[in-house]
Design a protein around this motif. Structure first.
Motif, PDB file in Angstrom:
ATOM      1  N   ALA A 111       0.700  -1.366   0.364  1.00  0.00           N
ATOM      2  CA  ALA A 111      -0.122   0.202   0.209  1.00  0.00           C
ATOM      3  C   ALA A 111       0.889   1.099   0.145  1.00  0.00           C
ATOM      4  N   ALA A 112       0.791   2.149  -1.176  1.00  0.00           N
ATOM      5  CA  ALA A 112       1.166   3.740  -1.397  1.00  0.00           C
ATOM      6  C   ALA A 112       0.555   4.402   0.084  1.00  0.00           C
ATOM      7  N   SER A 113       1.405   5.130   0.374  1.00  0.00           N
ATOM      8  CA  SER A 113       0.162   6.943   1.012  1.00  0.00           C
ATOM      9  C   SER A 113       1.645   7.996   0.961  1.00  0.00           C
ATOM     10  N   GLY A 114       1.060   8.465   0.774  1.00  0.00           N
ATOM     11  CA  GLY A 114       1.902  10.276   0.368  1.00  0.00           C
ATOM     12  C   GLY A 114       1.017  10.735  -0.817  1.00  0.00           C
ATOM     13  N   ALA A 115       2.234  11.027  -1.359  1.00  0.00           N
ATOM     14  CA  ALA A 115       2.358  12.232  -2.623  1.00  0.00           C
ATOM     15  C   ALA A 115       2.033  11.166  -3.468  1.00  0.00           C
ATOM     16  N   VAL A 116       0.981   9.908  -3.791  1.00  0.00           N
ATOM     17  CA  VAL A 116       0.668   8.807  -4.631  1.00  0.00           C
ATOM     18  C   VAL A 116      -0.139   9.381  -5.798  1.00  0.00           C
ATOM     19  N   SER A 117      -0.455  10.899  -5.918  1.00  0.00           N
ATOM     20  CA  SER A 117      -0.945  11.508  -6.939  1.00  0.00           C
ATOM     21  C   SER A 117      -0.181  11.353  -8.255  1.00  0.00           C
ATOM     22  N   HIS A 118       1.496  11.391  -8.268  1.00  0.00           N
ATOM     23  CA  HIS A 118       1.918  11.383  -9.128  1.00  0.00           C
ATOM     24  C   HIS A 118       2.811   9.962  -9.568  1.00  0.00           C
ATOM     25  N   ILE A 119       2.501   8.662  -8.714  1.00  0.00           N
ATOM     26  CA  ILE A 119       2.739   7.786  -9.266  1.00  0.00           C
ATOM     27  C   ILE A 119       2.793   7.337 -10.723  1.00  0.00           C
ATOM     28  N   ASN A 120       3.551   6.589 -10.987  1.00  0.00           N
ATOM     29  CA  ASN A 120       3.476   6.260 -12.794  1.00  0.00           C
ATOM     30  C   ASN A 120       3.722   4.895 -12.914  1.00  0.00           C
ATOM     31  N   ALA A 121       4.187   4.156 -11.704  1.00  0.00           N
ATOM     32  CA  ALA A 121       5.140   2.897 -12.368  1.00  0.00           C
ATOM     33  C   ALA A 121       5.101   2.064 -10.547  1.00  0.00           C
ATOM     34  N   MET A 122       4.435   0.960 -10.537  1.00  0.00           N
ATOM     35  CA  MET A 122       4.477   0.061  -9.240  1.00  0.00           C
ATOM     36  C   MET A 122       4.867  -1.627  -9.113  1.00  0.00           C
ATOM     37  N   GLY A 123       6.078  -1.895  -8.922  1.00  0.00           N
ATOM     38  CA  GLY A 123       6.021  -3.418  -9.179  1.00  0.00           C
ATOM     39  C   GLY A 123       6.561  -3.835  -8.261  1.00  0.00           C
ATOM     40  N   TRP A 124       7.199  -5.138  -7.927  1.00  0.00           N
ATOM     41  CA  TRP A 124       7.979  -5.921  -6.948  1.00  0.00           C
ATOM     42  C   TRP A 124       9.584  -6.170  -7.478  1.00  0.00           C
ATOM     43  N   TYR A 125       9.821  -6.219  -7.103  1.00  0.00           N
ATOM     44  CA  TYR A 125      11.906  -6.543  -7.232  1.00  0.00           C
ATOM     45  C   TYR A 125      12.391  -7.488  -5.783  1.00  0.00           C
ATOM     46  N   ARG A 126      12.768  -8.459  -6.099  1.00  0.00           N
ATOM     47  CA  ARG A 126      13.638  -9.137  -4.975  1.00  0.00           C
ATOM     48  C   ARG A 126      15.230  -9.091  -5.227  1.00  0.00           C
ATOM     49  N   GLN A 127      15.328  -9.887  -3.995  1.00  0.00           N
ATOM     50  CA  GLN A 127      16.963  -9.814  -3.452  1.00  0.00           C
ATOM     51  C   GLN A 127      17.359 -11.443  -2.409  1.00  0.00           C
ATOM     52  N   THR A 128      18.675 -11.973  -2.795  1.00  0.00           N
ATOM     53  CA  THR A 128      19.050 -13.069  -2.446  1.00  0.00           C
ATOM     54  C   THR A 128      20.378 -12.088  -1.901  1.00  0.00           C
ATOM     55  N   PRO A 129      20.909 -13.030  -0.983  1.00  0.00           N
ATOM     56  CA  PRO A 129      22.824 -12.723  -0.508  1.00  0.00           C
ATOM     57  C   PRO A 129      23.457 -12.990  -1.675  1.00  0.00           C
ATOM     58  N   GLY A 130      23.990 -11.697  -2.098  1.00  0.00           N
ATOM     59  CA  GLY A 130      25.077 -11.608  -3.116  1.00  0.00           C
ATOM     60  C   GLY A 130      24.771 -11.689  -3.853  1.00  0.00           C
ATOM     61  N   LYS A 131      23.495 -11.390  -4.758  1.00  0.00           N
ATOM     62  CA  LYS A 131      23.170 -10.731  -5.507  1.00  0.00           C
ATOM     63  C   LYS A 131      22.195  -9.650  -5.859  1.00  0.00           C
ATOM     64  N   GLN A 132      22.662  -8.107  -6.469  1.00  0.00           N
ATOM     65  CA  GLN A 132      21.909  -7.705  -7.771  1.00  0.00           C
ATOM     66  C   GLN A 132      19.978  -8.142  -7.189  1.00  0.00           C
ATOM     67  N   ARG A 133      19.254  -6.666  -6.757  1.00  0.00           N
ATOM     68  CA  ARG A 133      17.983  -6.379  -6.811  1.00  0.00           C
ATOM     69  C   ARG A 133      17.359  -6.813  -8.290  1.00  0.00           C
ATOM     70  N   GLU A 134      16.514  -7.852  -8.472  1.00  0.00           N
ATOM     71  CA  GLU A 134      16.459  -8.051  -9.645  1.00  0.00           C
ATOM     72  C   GLU A 134      14.648  -7.612  -9.931  1.00  0.00           C
ATOM     73  N   LEU A 135      13.758  -6.611 -10.766  1.00  0.00           N
ATOM     74  CA  LEU A 135      12.363  -7.299 -11.455  1.00  0.00           C
ATOM     75  C   LEU A 135      11.611  -8.460 -10.759  1.00  0.00           C
ATOM     76  N   VAL A 136      10.725  -8.034 -10.870  1.00  0.00           N
ATOM     77  CA  VAL A 136      10.175  -9.401 -10.305  1.00  0.00           C
ATOM     78  C   VAL A 136       8.678  -8.975 -12.042  1.00  0.00           C
ATOM     79  N   ALA A 137       8.410  -7.550 -11.644  1.00  0.00           N
ATOM     80  CA  ALA A 137       7.109  -7.855 -12.086  1.00  0.00           C
ATOM     81  C   ALA A 137       6.948  -6.070 -12.019  1.00  0.00           C
ATOM     82  N   ARG A 138       6.195  -5.850 -12.595  1.00  0.00           N
ATOM     83  CA  ARG A 138       5.666  -4.592 -12.757  1.00  0.00           C
ATOM     84  C   ARG A 138       5.065  -3.773 -13.701  1.00  0.00           C
TER      85      ARG A 138
END
Length: 115
Positions: free
Chosen positions: A23-50
């Motif tokens: 759930a997003a709150s605050g200045a939400v009116s300007h949000i143009n993208a939302m999604g999910w990323y994931r990260q495992t130890p020693g690896k870069q954060r990667e896009l899951v879905a957006r």
């Protein structure tokens, strides 16, 4: 500023399902993208879905057909329904939002797929 609060996650057996919510709150009116990323130890954060106004819906290849992202622009939420979970889906999952100038991240929620 945008604040993101995640819920869901936990431990699930291989083949099981989980649902993550953000759930997003605050200045939400300007949000143009939302999604999910994931990260495992020693690896870069990667896009899951957006979901974005510019690029539509995107999934990383490894989750196509198993994960479904849904965004509610009125409630300012983004959910990730995860099915047929595999051990390699184990990671910390982060909610993401962008407004064209800044990127915002949730605190992360652990998803562990293990028998």
């Amino acid at each position: 500023q945008v604040q993101l609060v995640e819920s869901g996650g936990g431990l699930v057996q291989p083949g099981g399902s989980l649902r993550l919510s953000c759930a997003a709150s605050g200045a939400v009116s300007h949000i143009n993208a939302m999604g999910w990323y994931r990260q495992t130890p020693g690896k870069q954060r990667e896009l899951v879905a957006r979901v974005s106004s510019r690029r539509g819906t995107q999934y990383v290849d490894s989750v196509k057909g198993r994960f479904t992202i849904s965004r509610d622009n009125v409630a300012n939420t983004v959910d990730l329904q995860m099915t047929s979970l595999k051990p390699e889906d184990t990671a910390v999952y982060y909610c993401y939002a962008a407004d064209g100038m800044f990127e915002y991240w949730g605190q992360g929620t652990q998803v562990t797929v293990d028998s």
